[in-house]
Motif scaffolding. Structure first.
Motif, PDB file in Angstrom:
ATOM      1  N   GLU A  45      53.183  48.671  41.627  1.00  0.00           N
ATOM      2  CA  GLU A  45      53.067  49.727  42.636  1.00  0.00           C
ATOM      3  C   GLU A  45      51.866  50.621  42.334  1.00  0.00           C
ATOM      4  OE1 GLU A  45      55.702  53.361  44.605  1.00  0.00           O
ATOM      5  OE2 GLU A  45      56.585  52.053  43.086  1.00  0.00           O
ATOM      6  N   LEU A  46      51.676  50.940  41.037  1.00  0.00           N
ATOM      7  CA  LEU A  46      50.535  51.762  40.637  1.00  0.00           C
ATOM      8  C   LEU A  46      49.229  51.081  41.024  1.00  0.00           C
ATOM      9  CD1 LEU A  46      50.239  53.668  37.300  1.00  0.00           C
ATOM     10  CD2 LEU A  46      48.327  52.292  38.078  1.00  0.00           C
ATOM     11  N   GLY A  47      49.166  49.765  40.819  1.00  0.00           N
ATOM     12  CA  GLY A  47      47.952  49.033  41.145  1.00  0.00           C
ATOM     13  C   GLY A  47      47.659  49.018  42.627  1.00  0.00           C
ATOM     14  N   ARG A  48      48.706  49.013  43.437  1.00  0.00           N
ATOM     15  CA  ARG A  48      48.471  49.040  44.878  1.00  0.00           C
ATOM     16  C   ARG A  48      47.894  50.390  45.295  1.00  0.00           C
ATOM     17  NH1 ARG A  48      53.361  46.108  44.794  1.00  0.00           N
ATOM     18  NH2 ARG A  48      54.593  48.007  45.171  1.00  0.00           N
ATOM     19  N   LEU A  49      48.321  51.444  44.630  1.00  0.00           N
ATOM     20  CA  LEU A  49      47.808  52.771  44.959  1.00  0.00           C
ATOM     21  C   LEU A  49      46.439  53.027  44.319  1.00  0.00           C
ATOM     22  CD1 LEU A  49      51.144  54.776  44.499  1.00  0.00           C
ATOM     23  CD2 LEU A  49      50.078  54.055  46.641  1.00  0.00           C
ATOM     24  N   ASP A  50      46.234  52.453  43.127  1.00  0.00           N
ATOM     25  CA  ASP A  50      44.935  52.634  42.439  1.00  0.00           C
ATOM     26  C   ASP A  50      44.445  51.244  42.006  1.00  0.00           C
ATOM     27  OD1 ASP A  50      42.732  53.232  40.966  1.00  0.00           O
ATOM     28  OD2 ASP A  50      43.734  54.589  39.553  1.00  0.00           O
ATOM     29  N   PRO A  51      43.656  50.567  42.840  1.00  0.00           N
ATOM     30  CA  PRO A  51      43.228  49.181  42.574  1.00  0.00           C
ATOM     31  C   PRO A  51      42.577  49.006  41.200  1.00  0.00           C
ATOM     32  CG  PRO A  51      42.632  49.836  44.804  1.00  0.00           C
ATOM     33  CD  PRO A  51      43.123  51.074  44.145  1.00  0.00           C
ATOM     34  N   GLU A  52      41.967  50.073  40.656  1.00  0.00           N
ATOM     35  CA  GLU A  52      41.304  49.921  39.356  1.00  0.00           C
ATOM     36  C   GLU A  52      42.294  49.638  38.236  1.00  0.00           C
ATOM     37  OE1 GLU A  52      38.870  53.245  38.522  1.00  0.00           O
ATOM     38  OE2 GLU A  52      37.462  52.869  40.164  1.00  0.00           O
ATOM     39  N   GLN A  53      43.569  49.892  38.441  1.00  0.00           N
ATOM     40  CA  GLN A  53      44.590  49.705  37.401  1.00  0.00           C
ATOM     41  C   GLN A  53      45.414  48.441  37.603  1.00  0.00           C
ATOM     42  OE1 GLN A  53      44.379  51.756  34.883  1.00  0.00           O
ATOM     43  NE2 GLN A  53      42.750  52.855  36.039  1.00  0.00           N
ATOM     44  N   ARG A  54      44.996  47.567  38.520  1.00  0.00           N
ATOM     45  CA  ARG A  54      45.765  46.356  38.764  1.00  0.00           C
ATOM     46  C   ARG A  54      45.888  45.472  37.515  1.00  0.00           C
ATOM     47  NH1 ARG A  54      43.292  44.665  44.695  1.00  0.00           N
ATOM     48  NH2 ARG A  54      44.424  46.293  45.910  1.00  0.00           N
ATOM     49  N   GLY A  55      44.891  45.518  36.661  1.00  0.00           N
ATOM     50  CA  GLY A  55      44.918  44.671  35.464  1.00  0.00           C
ATOM     51  C   GLY A  55      46.053  44.999  34.512  1.00  0.00           C
ATOM     52  N   LEU A  56      46.519  46.240  34.538  1.00  0.00           N
ATOM     53  CA  LEU A  56      47.598  46.631  33.631  1.00  0.00           C
ATOM     54  C   LEU A  56      48.880  45.869  33.924  1.00  0.00           C
ATOM     55  CD1 LEU A  56      47.067  50.507  33.548  1.00  0.00           C
ATOM     56  CD2 LEU A  56      46.510  48.848  31.755  1.00  0.00           C
ATOM     57  N   ALA A  57      49.183  45.716  35.200  1.00  0.00           N
ATOM     58  CA  ALA A  57      50.401  44.973  35.554  1.00  0.00           C
ATOM     59  C   ALA A  57      50.311  43.518  35.109  1.00  0.00           C
ATOM     60  CB  ALA A  57      50.630  45.053  37.077  1.00  0.00           C
ATOM     61  N   GLU A  58      49.121  42.935  35.217  1.00  0.00           N
ATOM     62  CA  GLU A  58      48.951  41.539  34.807  1.00  0.00           C
ATOM     63  C   GLU A  58      49.114  41.386  33.293  1.00  0.00           C
ATOM     64  OE1 GLU A  58      48.692  37.620  35.242  1.00  0.00           O
ATOM     65  OE2 GLU A  58      48.703  39.097  36.889  1.00  0.00           O
ATOM     66  N   GLN A  59      48.558  42.339  32.547  1.00  0.00           N
ATOM     67  CA  GLN A  59      48.710  42.288  31.093  1.00  0.00           C
ATOM     68  C   GLN A  59      50.167  42.387  30.669  1.00  0.00           C
ATOM     69  OE1 GLN A  59      46.133  45.121  29.106  1.00  0.00           O
ATOM     70  NE2 GLN A  59      44.474  44.746  30.561  1.00  0.00           N
ATOM     71  N   LEU A  60      50.903  43.335  31.296  1.00  0.00           N
ATOM     72  CA  LEU A  60      52.311  43.512  30.920  1.00  0.00           C
ATOM     73  C   LEU A  60      53.143  42.329  31.378  1.00  0.00           C
ATOM     74  CD1 LEU A  60      54.200  45.424  29.492  1.00  0.00           C
ATOM     75  CD2 LEU A  60      54.683  46.570  31.677  1.00  0.00           C
ATOM     76  N   ARG A  61      52.760  41.713  32.508  1.00  0.00           N
ATOM     77  CA  ARG A  61      53.500  40.542  32.989  1.00  0.00           C
ATOM     78  C   ARG A  61      53.382  39.384  31.981  1.00  0.00           C
ATOM     79  NH1 ARG A  61      51.161  40.100  37.381  1.00  0.00           N
ATOM     80  NH2 ARG A  61      52.543  41.387  38.643  1.00  0.00           N
ATOM     81  N   GLU A  62      52.176  39.226  31.371  1.00  0.00           N
ATOM     82  CA  GLU A  62      52.013  38.194  30.344  1.00  0.00           C
ATOM     83  C   GLU A  62      52.926  38.458  29.159  1.00  0.00           C
ATOM     84  OE1 GLU A  62      50.278  35.406  30.327  1.00  0.00           O
ATOM     85  OE2 GLU A  62      49.583  35.780  32.379  1.00  0.00           O
TER      86      GLU A  62
END
Length: 580
Positions: free
Chosen positions: A258-275
């Motif tokens: 959700e954070l990444g959708r609101l702030d596209p620059e932080q989309r990578g964080l969700a991918e890192q945590l998903r791994e």
């Protein structure tokens, strides 16, 4: 022929380079100036044992290089074969040997730039240069050395080498026969034992790596309950309820998405945590599967213990590892096969032993006969050389000792060594009417040096070594004998390149090339310097050797007269055909 010798950082030598040519080269100088160090350095590049003690103080390494011209040695098949065997190609007919000795004691040998073992360098060096020091004079006292010199004079080294090969093969066949000729009861006992051992190992059906696998499996079975408990506890702690870390990670991934959708620059964080989530989920699945697979199995544990016990018993009998047990079984199988075919093998080996015995006896007879014929010629040559070298008007003889020719061929072959039946000893009688006696009981140090020189000159026609080095051949020789020693060295240099270290002017004056070795102090350190002497400089050195320093007009005139007299003597020798 040695063309050039370059030395760096050996003992007190910082750097010197000597050029050599055909004929006789003399090295002179005060005691301790470094003359023998030059010969030691030459020995190093010819494969002598290297020591860090030779490296000049304060330097990381020492280095020696010798350049040889092999022109005229094209027909030396042994030398050519040696070079070919190590892939060494000649460069314009030249062979460049080098040796580097590091301060830590390590050394590197090269031939024409190619690294080779020092042992190979030693064999090659022995073919190119023969160095004679005072210890070599003493070696003349040994019976084996005397026999080698006689064989070289007789030209029988190929025959002797073939006899040595036959003797080695004959002895090997005899040893094999002795092993096979065990008594029948012992052979049967051994055969039964080997059969039992081979069968026991074969029944075990051993496999390399099996023991390690069984030990690991036994550890799992012995700790099955605890392993299952630990795995279950891990899975429960990660994914046991809604408050477990795994659920927390899932919720955190949703929030970061959700954070990444609101702030596209932080989309990578969700991918890192998903791994990380995937990794934890995989760990949970793996430990649950592991926990379900762990099951106590007493029957399987018993089987493993019995198998490990069998392996321990086999290891006590046949080897420390499964590999050694299997190797023992292979060797036992080969021995068993040899025992089971022993009767046929014995008959075959007996025939071969008879053939080899005949060949050994024939070669030994021929070798002995040729030695005795050559001994008479060597006695004449040595007696003449001894007279020339002022070793008296006595005689030189070669004494032979040989076992009785009794018994059959096998018995006579059995007492034949690799050098044949003959045991020889050089005898001399220094004066007419005296009894011939062994060298050790008659010859002094100076006489030993001249005897070695007499032998080398007598052997010159059959000696294939191109370069001969004599380190202080004049030890123990007075000025009266020096002239004849110098003359003999010069005559020897007509067939070989000869290098001599000498303290006597009568010897140095015969030289075709003359180097003076002296010590100097440079920047507070002692160094060896080498000077090529010609003309007046050479006369001054000879005068100093004759009458000491300072050189006087009288001693200089004596030196000039000596050189002129010796030059006339050389012309006489050439005219008489004894100096060519």
């Amino acid at each position: 022929m040695l063309l050039q010798l370059t030395i760096r950082n050996i003992a007190i030598i910082r750097e010197v380079q000597l050029e050599f040519g055909p004929g006789l080269t003399a090295l002179t100088g005060e005691t301790g100036a470094g003359k023998s160090i030059l010969i030691d350095a030459l020995g190093l590049v010819l494969g002598a044992r290297a020591s860090s003690d030779l490296v000049r103080s304060g330097t990381p390494r020492a280095w020696v290089e010798a350049i040889f011209d092999l022109t005229g040695l094209e027909q030396a098949t042994d030398l050519q074969a040696m070079l070919s065997a190590h892939g060494i190609d000649l460069e314009d007919g030249q062979l460049i040997l080098s040796r580097e000795i590091q301060a830590n004691g390590r050394s590197v040998a090269r031939v024409n730039g190619q690294a080779i073992p020092a042992s190979v360098l030693a064999v090659l060096g022995a073919r190119l240069v023969d160095i004679h020091g005072q210890s070599d004079h003493l070696s003349l006292l040994r019976a084996d050395r005397q026999l080698e010199l006689l064989d070289r004079f007789a030209g029988v080294l190929p025959l002797r080498n073939e006899l040595a090969r036959l003797v080695r093969e004959f002895r090997a066949v005899r040893r094999e026969l002795e092993q096979l000729r065990m008594r029948t009861r012992e052979r049967e006992h051994r055969r039964d034992l080997l059969r039992y051992q081979v069968d026991e190992i074969a029944r075990a059906r051993l496999r390399v790596g099996e023991e390690e696998e069984l030990v690991a499996e036994r550890a799992r079975l012995q700790n099955a309950e605890r392993l299952a408990s630990l795995a279950t506890e891990v899975a429960s702690s990660l994914d046991g309820d809604e408050f477990a870390p795994l659920d927390a990670l899932r919720r955190a991934v949703l929030r970061l998405e959700e954070l990444g959708r609101l702030d596209p620059e932080q989309r990578g964080l969700a991918e890192q945590l998903r791994e990380a989530l995937y990794t934890v989920e995989e760990v949970v699945r793996t430990v649950r599967t592991y926990a379900e697979s762990i099951e106590a199995d007493p029957d399987r544990l018993t089987v493993i213990e019995e198998r490990l016990d069998l392996l321990r018993r086999l290891k006590r009998k046949y080897g420390a590892t499964v590999e050694e047990i299997l190797a023992y079984a292979e060797e036992a199988q080969r021995e068993l096969a040899a025992l089971e075919t022993g009767e046929e093998t014995i008959a075959e080996l007996e025939r071969r032993a008879d053939e080899l015995a005949r060949a050994v006896v024939e070669h030994a007879r021929e070798l002995s006969a040729r030695r005795r014929a050559a001994a008479r010629a060597l006695e004449q040559a040595m007696s003449a050389a001894m007279r020339d070298l002022r070793l008296g008007q006595g005689a030189f003889a070669v004494a032979f000792e040989q076992p009785d020719e009794t018994g059959n061929e096998q018995e006579r072959a059995a007492v034949c060594g690799e050098t044949g039946w003959d045991r020889i000893e050089f005898l001399i009688a220094p004066n007419p009417g005296q009894e011939l006696r062994p060298l050790a009981r008659v010859a002094s140090g100076g006489e030993m040096a001249r005897l070695m020189l007499a032998l080398k000159s007598s052997l010159s026609e059959v000696d294939e070594t191109p370069t001969l080095v004599f380190d202080e051949v004049d030890v123990g020789i007075g000025s009266r004998s020096a002239h004849v020693v110098g003359e003999r060295l010069w005559q020897l240099s007509r067939a070989h390149q000869v290098i001599v270290i000498s303290h006597l002017p009568q010897i140095a004056a015969f030289a075709d090339r003359h180097y003076k070795i002296n010590k100097t102090v440079v920047n507070g350190q002692t160094e060896t310097a080498v000077h090529h002497l010609e003309g007046e400089a050479r006369l001054e050195e000879l005068a100093a050797m004759l009458d000491g320093i300072p050189v006087t007009p009288e001693s200089l005139a004596n030196a000039r007269a000596m050189v002129e007299r010796l030059e006339r003597r050389k012309l006489q020798l050439v005219g008489a055909g004894t100096g060519t």
